[in-house]
Design a protein around this motif. Structure first.
Motif, PDB file in Angstrom:
ATOM      1  N   ILE A  88      94.888 -93.998  17.443  1.00  0.00           N
ATOM      2  CA  ILE A  88      94.288 -92.839  16.779  1.00  0.00           C
ATOM      3  C   ILE A  88      94.345 -93.013  15.264  1.00  0.00           C
ATOM      4  N   VAL A  89      95.457 -93.494  14.758  1.00  0.00           N
ATOM      5  CA  VAL A  89      95.584 -93.734  13.321  1.00  0.00           C
ATOM      6  C   VAL A  89      94.590 -94.799  12.879  1.00  0.00           C
ATOM      7  N   ASP A  90      94.460 -95.856  13.648  1.00  0.00           N
ATOM      8  CA  ASP A  90      93.507 -96.906  13.322  1.00  0.00           C
ATOM      9  C   ASP A  90      92.080 -96.367  13.278  1.00  0.00           C
ATOM     10  N   LEU A  91      91.731 -95.516  14.212  1.00  0.00           N
ATOM     11  CA  LEU A  91      90.401 -94.918  14.234  1.00  0.00           C
ATOM     12  C   LEU A  91      90.187 -94.053  12.996  1.00  0.00           C
ATOM     13  N   PHE A  92      91.194 -93.268  12.622  1.00  0.00           N
ATOM     14  CA  PHE A  92      91.103 -92.421  11.434  1.00  0.00           C
ATOM     15  C   PHE A  92      90.902 -93.261  10.182  1.00  0.00           C
ATOM     16  N   VAL A  93      91.686 -94.308  10.027  1.00  0.00           N
ATOM     17  CA  VAL A  93      91.578 -95.173   8.857  1.00  0.00           C
ATOM     18  C   VAL A  93      90.221 -95.868   8.825  1.00  0.00           C
ATOM     19  N   GLU A  94      89.737 -96.271   9.993  1.00  0.00           N
ATOM     20  CA  GLU A  94      88.440 -96.930  10.074  1.00  0.00           C
ATOM     21  C   GLU A  94      87.319 -96.011   9.606  1.00  0.00           C
ATOM     22  N   ARG A  95      87.407 -94.739   9.975  1.00  0.00           N
ATOM     23  CA  ARG A  95      86.333 -93.803   9.649  1.00  0.00           C
ATOM     24  C   ARG A  95      86.442 -93.253   8.231  1.00  0.00           C
ATOM     25  N   PHE A  96      87.667 -93.007   7.740  1.00  0.00           N
ATOM     26  CA  PHE A  96      87.830 -92.307   6.473  1.00  0.00           C
ATOM     27  C   PHE A  96      88.554 -93.106   5.397  1.00  0.00           C
ATOM     28  N   GLY A  97      88.915 -94.325   5.658  1.00  0.00           N
ATOM     29  CA  GLY A  97      89.693 -95.122   4.712  1.00  0.00           C
ATOM     30  C   GLY A  97      89.013 -95.322   3.372  1.00  0.00           C
ATOM     31  N   ASP A  98      87.720 -95.667   3.385  1.00  0.00           N
ATOM     32  CA  ASP A  98      86.999 -95.900   2.132  1.00  0.00           C
ATOM     33  C   ASP A  98      86.895 -94.630   1.298  1.00  0.00           C
ATOM     34  N   ARG A  99      86.640 -93.503   1.941  1.00  0.00           N
ATOM     35  CA  ARG A  99      86.548 -92.234   1.208  1.00  0.00           C
ATOM     36  C   ARG A  99      87.879 -91.880   0.565  1.00  0.00           C
ATOM     37  N   ILE A 100      88.951 -92.089   1.303  1.00  0.00           N
ATOM     38  CA  ILE A 100      90.278 -91.790   0.765  1.00  0.00           C
ATOM     39  C   ILE A 100      90.567 -92.705  -0.424  1.00  0.00           C
TER      40      ILE A 100
END
Length: 115
Positions: A26-38
């Motif tokens: 779940i964390v990997d999915l979150f980072v994949e989707r929102f990592g660049d924005r963060i």
């Protein structure tokens, strides 16, 4: 004239659940989707904070001013050495070009030194 019914609104795509429902997935999915924005937001915040700190008087501003004064001293010393080399270099243009090339190399080394 007949009125067309409004087009149905697009429904957001459902979130793909990772296999096994493990917390890491779940964390990997979150980072994949929102990592660049963060990353972009953190960089913008850092730039704003750095600009504010640089604008206020304090040690950071003094360090920046000290660095500029040192660069100005190196530039003036280089010009003085170039003038002296031009006035006192024996042997014509070849020796003069060599002395000026040495000054250029020293200035470039100072400019690209590790900081």
């Amino acid at each position: 004239m007949t009125e067309q019914p409004p087009a149905p609104a697009e429904q957001p795509k459902p979130v793909e659940r990772p296999q096994g429902d493990s917390e890491n997935a779940i964390v990997d999915l979150f980072v994949e989707r929102f990592g660049d924005r963060i990353d972009d937001r953190v960089a913008e915040s850092f730039d704003e904070l750095f600009a504010e700190r640089l604008a206020e008087p304090g040690p950071l501003q003094r360090a920046m001013a000290r660095g500029r004064r040192a660069e100005l001293r190196v530039l003036l010393l280089s010009l003085i050495l170039g003038t002296v080399a031009t006035a006192f270099t024996p042997g014509g243009t070849t020796a003069l070009l060599i002395s000026w090339a040495g000054l250029v190399v020293l200035n470039l080394a100072y400019l690209f030194r590790p900081r």
